[in-house]
Design an enzyme around this catalytic site. Structure first.
Site, short mmCIF file in Angstrom:
data_model
loop_
_atom_site.label_atom_id
_atom_site.label_comp_id
_atom_site.label_asym_id
_atom_site.label_seq_id
_atom_site.Cartn_x
_atom_site.Cartn_y
_atom_site.Cartn_z
N GLU A 1 -21.73 1.66 5.43
CA GLU A 1 -21.00 0.40 5.53
C GLU A 1 -19.66 0.53 6.26
OE1 GLU A 1 -20.66 -1.55 1.75
OE2 GLU A 1 -22.82 -1.67 1.48
N GLU B 1 -29.34 0.44 -0.28
CA GLU B 1 -28.67 0.03 -1.52
C GLU B 1 -29.11 -1.38 -1.86
OE1 GLU B 1 -24.37 0.17 -1.73
OE2 GLU B 1 -24.32 2.15 -0.80
C1 FCB Z 1 -21.51 -1.22 -1.60
C2 FCB Z 1 -21.03 0.21 -1.57
C3 FCB Z 1 -21.33 0.99 -2.83
C4 FCB Z 1 -21.14 0.13 -4.07
C5 FCB Z 1 -21.89 -1.17 -3.93
C6 FCB Z 1 -21.80 -2.06 -5.14
O1 FCB Z 1 -20.72 -1.97 -0.75
O2 FCB Z 1 -21.63 0.91 -0.50
O3 FCB Z 1 -20.52 2.13 -2.86
O4 FCB Z 1 -19.81 -0.06 -4.30
O5 FCB Z 1 -21.42 -1.88 -2.81
#
Ligand code: FCB
Length: 484
Positions: free
Chosen positions: A168, A389
């Site tokens: 990110e 994620e």
């Molecule tokens: C993302 C991050 C991760 C975590 C999630 C909830 O933006 O990559 O580290 O904080 O959100």
């Protein structure tokens, strides 16, 4: 009647994800140097209740126990990040062997349990020494990152087949340098754009470094692509959504996958900069072939043009940040960092999210994940995707018998796994799903006030791990190869 065919291919990978600063603790052990998140979290007022990652889940000492939980879950892959300040405590020079040793034994432990290691090289813990020399707004940081990438790939490349350069970069650039909600807590739009460019460059140079040090390894990057819908079907709102997507998504997709900064983005940002920090060979360096693209997905949002449009610009941050990350709002940055992460889009505002929300205040919109995956698959045919994620924070209660009943998280998990299945059914090549997160951890500016784990961490009682119901559900899902 025959059961419907399972859309998940046989070799689909089920995993979980974590990040070094969020779980490791042991910030002063094994020769680790300070990172910008140590500095930021120890600065009063930056993180909820003054919390920090000094100890967090103590994974640095409990890694074996954590690996055993992963094996019991049936995980096929584990996405973790290596902490740059463990490996190069000052951000430059020779590797700190003790730092590499930690990841060495972690990787061996994963392989011994039949779990594939997926290493992310940067999940936001920049060595403080590099910040002192300018951090991501300084070009040299990209070069330093390539050196570090080479060290890691050379050390682990005989066992780790998959590397992700950055997690990110939008958050690192814009939450770190525009809204100031994340480390290093800067609020300067120009610095944010320079950081974005140097993160792009770091990615491209690191892909090359990984390929040189570990031929045959796979290289990828993980982006939090924002799914933004126009609030109405007016042309103004369509343009508002376009503008946010330009500075949220295209600023990375363009250079990394197409070798350009799109013209509309440059035009939107012209009041801030003419991008004179982009040197002639940079876009070629950045635009390296990757083996797959990681997508982090949490929620969606709707954008509209503020009353008065471009002519009537008003200052101040949007009211609600789009999903997937903390944005520059009161609630999400603890009241600090008054800046707006949406550089160049200050005449855009976000509608308040609707429907049931997670503890982050984010909406729950599984079709957004299908839309994102199908859209990317059509745009980049031949580039496999992985959901690196996806998960939800809810207020969990540890029962006296050690149980944690989390039906909301189970519903979120099931509906998003179904959304991935739908994307595959519509033709998207999606190769894996990584639940965020293996266990509760330090949630950046929110400290320990948000729990995303499948496994509950009882911080007050020796960081004891307790399986939530969602962990059991994920275990079943994996065993059934995603069949809900
Ligand atoms: C993302 C991050 C991760 C975590 C999630 C909830 O933006 O990559 O580290 O904080 O959100």
């Amino acid at each position: 009647m025959a059961a419907a065919a399972n859309p998940f291919p046989e070799d689909f990978i089920w995993g979980t994800a974590t990040a070094s600063y969020q779980i490791e603790g042991a910030v002063r052990e094994g020769g680790r140097g300070p990172s910008i998140w140590d500095t930021f979290s120890h600065t009063p007022g930056r993180v909820f209740a003054g919390q920090n990652g000094d100890v967090t889940c103590d994974h640095y000492h409990r890694w074996e126990e954590d690996l055993d939980h992963m094996a019991r879950l049936g995980l096929q892959a584990y996405r973790f990040s290596t902490a740059w300040p463990r490996i190069q405590p000052g951000g430059v020079g020779r590797a700190n062997q003790a730092g590499l040793d930690f990841y060495d034994k972690l990787v061996d432990g994963l392989l011994a349990r039949g779990i594939r290691p997926v290493a992310t090289l940067y999940h936001w813990d920049l060595p403080q020494a590099l910040q002192d020399q300018g951090g991501w707004p300084a070009r040299d940081t990209a070069r330093r990152f390539a050196d570090y990438a080479e060290i890691v790939a050379a050390a682990l490349g005989d066992r780790v087949e998959t590397y992700t350069t950055l997690n990110e970069p939008w958050c690192a650039a814009f939450l770190g340098h525009a809204s100031g909600a994340h480390a290093p807590g800067i609020t300067n739009p120009l610095a944010a754009l320079k950081a974005a460019h140097h993160l792009n460059l770091a990615h491209g140079l690191a892909v090359q470094a990984v390929r040189a040090a570990a031929p045959g390894a796979q290289a990828s990057v993980t982006l939090n692509l924002h799914v933004i819908r126009p609030a109405t079907d007016s042309a103004e709102d369509a343009d508002a959504a376009r503008q946010v997507k330009a500075v949220g998504n295209e600023i990375f997709l363009g250079p990394m996958l197409e070798g350009v900064y799109p013209a509309d983005l440059l035009e939107d940002l012209a009041p801030v900069t003419d991008f004179d920090f982009v040197e002639s060979e940079d876009l070629t360096s950045i635009n390296q072939p990757i083996d797959w693209l990681g997508v982090n997905y949490y929620s969606t949002s709707a954008a509209r043009r503020r009353d008065g449009g471009r002519a009537g610009r008003t200052a101040g941050p949007p009211r609600v940040g789009p999903g997937g990350e903390t944005a520059g709002t009161e609630s999400s940055n603890g009241g600090h960092g008054p800046g707006n992460p949406w550089v160049g889009a200050d005449c855009v505002e976000f509608l308040p999210p609707t429907g049931p929300l997670t503890d982050m205040g984010w909406n729950i919109d599984p079709p957004g994940l299908t839309e994102l995956l199908v859209g990317m698959a059509r745009r980049y045919p031949g580039l496999p995707l992985a959901v690196t994620e996806n998960g939800s924070a809810f207020g969990d209660t540890l029962e006296p018998d050690g149980a944690v009943h989390d039906p909301d998280r189970i519903a979120y998990l099931e509906s998003h796994v179904a959304a991935v299945a739908e994307a595959i059914a519509q033709g998207a090549c999606v190769t894996g799903y990584y639940a965020w997160s293996l266990m509760d951890n330090f949630e950046w500016g929110h400290g320990y006030s948000r729990r995303f784990g499948l496994i509950y961490v009882d911080y007050a009682n020796g960081q004891a791990r307790h399986w939530k119901d969602s962990a059991r559900r994920y275990q079943q899902l994996i065993a059934a190869q995603g069949r809900i």
